[in-house]
Write an enzyme that holds these catalytic residues in place. Sequence first.
Site, PDB file in Angstrom:
ATOM      1  N   SER A 137       0.853  -1.187   0.000  1.00  0.00           N
ATOM      2  CA  SER A 137       0.000   0.000   0.000  1.00  0.00           C
ATOM      3  C   SER A 137       0.884   1.230   0.000  1.00  0.00           C
ATOM      4  O   SER A 137       1.991   1.206   0.559  1.00  0.00           O
ATOM      5  CB  SER A 137      -0.896   0.029   1.246  1.00  0.00           C
ATOM      6  OG  SER A 137      -1.541   1.288   1.395  1.00  0.00           O
ATOM      7  N   TYR A 151      -1.682  -0.249  10.343  1.00  0.00           N
ATOM      8  CA  TYR A 151      -1.792  -0.794   8.991  1.00  0.00           C
ATOM      9  C   TYR A 151      -0.564  -0.436   8.164  1.00  0.00           C
ATOM     10  O   TYR A 151       0.037  -1.291   7.495  1.00  0.00           O
ATOM     11  CB  TYR A 151      -3.056  -0.235   8.333  1.00  0.00           C
ATOM     12  CG  TYR A 151      -3.204  -0.520   6.863  1.00  0.00           C
ATOM     13  CD1 TYR A 151      -3.646  -1.754   6.413  1.00  0.00           C
ATOM     14  CD2 TYR A 151      -2.924   0.468   5.912  1.00  0.00           C
ATOM     15  CE1 TYR A 151      -3.797  -2.010   5.062  1.00  0.00           C
ATOM     16  CE2 TYR A 151      -3.072   0.226   4.562  1.00  0.00           C
ATOM     17  CZ  TYR A 151      -3.514  -1.017   4.139  1.00  0.00           C
ATOM     18  OH  TYR A 151      -3.659  -1.260   2.797  1.00  0.00           O
TER      19      TYR A 151
END
Length: 259
Positions: A137, A151
């Site tokens: 990501s 995250y």
Amino acid sequence: MTGFLTLNGKRALITGGTQGAGAATVALFRDLGAQVLTTARSRPESLPNDMFVAADLTTLQGCDILAEAARNRLGGVDVIVHMLGGSSAPGGGVAALGEAEWQAELNLNLLPAVRLDRALVPGMVAQGSGVVIHVTSIQHLLPLPEATTGYAAAKAALSVYSKSLSKEVSPKGVRVVRVAPGWIETEASVRLAERLAQEAGTDYEGGKRIIMDALGGIPLGRPAKPAEIADLIAFLASDRATTITGTEYVIDGGTVPTA
């Protein structure tokens, strides 16, 4: 895309393949001729039993179940796409993240890839070929401290692990690459944009603008479509990318200023 690429004869395992970019990747791989096995906690009606395994990949047992199914049903794998990821951590920055929240982020965003690679990559090495694609990501480059610290940290760990694995197994014929998406217009992100729009008294496009502004802007002016993520992954998995390994492809509409 189907006119230019083929994945004929490839045996592929795609995690998180029932929604969003994962579902788009499963569909495209099948269209391109791959034999695909995917997984989630429960099977959607759109997927037949022969291409699906119900497993909770946040647990060691779930990863073991999936790896064994891949060996039994596919006879091993030629491509692994680690799509699984996400976050349910609360907002509030680092102070809001306790031990349980940190462990949950690692259990979802890092450890499933490590465990499945440990189980299946040796088979790729033995056959002298294979492709492992870790979906990271842009958050590991551009974290949002209010809500995505855990995250982002887990995805950063996945990226470093992926680079290390590539250095180990690329000389043995197994390519390892990373794909780092920005904001993808999935079902979940549409719901988020609609909720933000309602709270702000605007329309859906206004809700999308709120998200883009929070990311610091998307120069392209829109999020990526799930099919666009799938197109990139399919190319990297194909024999057209046989000299690509150890690197990361950012697909974010220009969100990250440098990468």
